[in-house]
Design a protein around this motif. Structure first.
Motif, PDB file in Angstrom:
ATOM      1  N   ARG A  43      37.777  33.679  35.682  1.00  0.00           N
ATOM      2  CA  ARG A  43      38.641  34.849  35.910  1.00  0.00           C
ATOM      3  C   ARG A  43      37.758  36.012  36.349  1.00  0.00           C
ATOM      4  O   ARG A  43      36.582  36.086  35.968  1.00  0.00           O
ATOM      5  N   LEU A  44      38.345  36.949  37.101  1.00  0.00           N
ATOM      6  CA  LEU A  44      37.601  38.114  37.563  1.00  0.00           C
ATOM      7  C   LEU A  44      38.552  39.294  37.671  1.00  0.00           C
ATOM      8  O   LEU A  44      39.658  39.167  38.223  1.00  0.00           O
ATOM      9  N   TRP A  45      38.140  40.430  37.123  1.00  0.00           N
ATOM     10  CA  TRP A  45      38.944  41.655  37.146  1.00  0.00           C
ATOM     11  C   TRP A  45      38.087  42.815  37.627  1.00  0.00           C
ATOM     12  O   TRP A  45      36.867  42.784  37.514  1.00  0.00           O
ATOM     13  N   ARG A  46      38.757  43.860  38.097  1.00  0.00           N
ATOM     14  CA  ARG A  46      38.106  45.125  38.402  1.00  0.00           C
ATOM     15  C   ARG A  46      38.849  46.178  37.599  1.00  0.00           C
ATOM     16  O   ARG A  46      40.047  46.386  37.818  1.00  0.00           O
ATOM     17  N   PRO A  47      38.173  46.852  36.656  1.00  0.00           N
ATOM     18  CA  PRO A  47      38.838  47.918  35.910  1.00  0.00           C
ATOM     19  C   PRO A  47      39.367  48.997  36.868  1.00  0.00           C
ATOM     20  O   PRO A  47      38.708  49.346  37.846  1.00  0.00           O
ATOM     21  N   VAL A  48      40.542  49.502  36.572  1.00  0.00           N
ATOM     22  CA  VAL A  48      41.192  50.510  37.417  1.00  0.00           C
ATOM     23  C   VAL A  48      40.264  51.708  37.602  1.00  0.00           C
ATOM     24  O   VAL A  48      39.719  52.244  36.636  1.00  0.00           O
ATOM     25  N   GLY A  49      40.070  52.077  38.866  1.00  0.00           N
ATOM     26  CA  GLY A  49      39.272  53.248  39.189  1.00  0.00           C
ATOM     27  C   GLY A  49      37.774  53.054  39.098  1.00  0.00           C
ATOM     28  O   GLY A  49      37.025  54.027  39.206  1.00  0.00           O
ATOM     29  N   GLU A  50      37.310  51.831  38.913  1.00  0.00           N
ATOM     30  CA  GLU A  50      35.877  51.569  38.780  1.00  0.00           C
ATOM     31  C   GLU A  50      35.409  50.602  39.859  1.00  0.00           C
ATOM     32  O   GLU A  50      36.205  49.884  40.452  1.00  0.00           O
ATOM     33  N   VAL A  51      34.104  50.590  40.091  1.00  0.00           N
ATOM     34  CA  VAL A  51      33.546  49.689  41.096  1.00  0.00           C
ATOM     35  C   VAL A  51      32.901  48.453  40.477  1.00  0.00           C
ATOM     36  O   VAL A  51      32.468  47.568  41.186  1.00  0.00           O
ATOM     37  N   ARG A  52      32.873  48.377  39.167  1.00  0.00           N
ATOM     38  CA  ARG A  52      32.295  47.194  38.518  1.00  0.00           C
ATOM     39  C   ARG A  52      33.348  46.103  38.385  1.00  0.00           C
ATOM     40  O   ARG A  52      34.545  46.361  38.492  1.00  0.00           O
ATOM     41  N   SER A  53      32.879  44.894  38.174  1.00  0.00           N
ATOM     42  CA  SER A  53      33.765  43.754  37.952  1.00  0.00           C
ATOM     43  C   SER A  53      33.486  43.174  36.579  1.00  0.00           C
ATOM     44  O   SER A  53      32.354  43.221  36.090  1.00  0.00           O
ATOM     45  N   VAL A  54      34.516  42.618  35.971  1.00  0.00           N
ATOM     46  CA  VAL A  54      34.394  41.950  34.682  1.00  0.00           C
ATOM     47  C   VAL A  54      34.980  40.561  34.861  1.00  0.00           C
ATOM     48  O   VAL A  54      36.088  40.414  35.380  1.00  0.00           O
ATOM     49  N   GLY A  55      34.223  39.552  34.453  1.00  0.00           N
ATOM     50  CA  GLY A  55      34.714  38.201  34.647  1.00  0.00           C
ATOM     51  C   GLY A  55      34.337  37.258  33.535  1.00  0.00           C
ATOM     52  O   GLY A  55      33.467  37.548  32.714  1.00  0.00           O
ATOM     53  N   ILE A  56      35.016  36.131  33.529  1.00  0.00           N
ATOM     54  CA  ILE A  56      34.681  35.023  32.648  1.00  0.00           C
ATOM     55  C   ILE A  56      34.056  33.949  33.536  1.00  0.00           C
ATOM     56  O   ILE A  56      34.683  33.483  34.502  1.00  0.00           O
ATOM     57  N   TRP A  57      32.845  33.614  33.228  1.00  0.00           N
ATOM     58  CA  TRP A  57      32.057  32.658  33.993  1.00  0.00           C
ATOM     59  C   TRP A  57      31.668  31.495  33.089  1.00  0.00           C
ATOM     60  O   TRP A  57      31.558  31.677  31.863  1.00  0.00           O
TER      61      TRP A  57
END
Length: 97
Positions: A43-57
């Protein structure tokens, strides 16, 4: 395979040719698709208003994750990663759909 929560932040070096940035971003999308097909990117997300990504790898261990999975991303040389190993929680409801 183990699961990891990974926060990725990309910082393009000053003076980088915009064509190189575009080329790497396009290649990044292709590589992410390949890793998803392999079961490495779950899974991969981008927090609203941010340029970083958060994912499950997924990887065998953190070394495998950094070297063979994240290290294969075209933008990896410009990324910083915060890696958190995960383990199952006894109250996890499982996949939700």
């Amino acid at each position: 395979m183990r699961e990891f929560m990974v926060e990725l932040t990309t910082a393009v070096p000053e003076g980088t040719d915009p064509a190189e940035v575009d080329r790497r971003r396009a290649a990044e999308a292709v590589r992410a698709g390949e890793l998803a097909e392999q079961g490495r990117l779950f899974r991969l997300w981008r927090p609203v208003g941010e340029v970083r990504s958060v994912g499950i790898w997924r990887a065998d261990d953190e070394s495998d994750l950094r070297s063979n999975v994240l290290g294969s991303l075209p933008l990896w040389p410009w990324m910083t990663a915060a890696v958190t190993p995960l383990q199952p929680h006894p109250n996890d409801p499982g996949p939700t759909g």
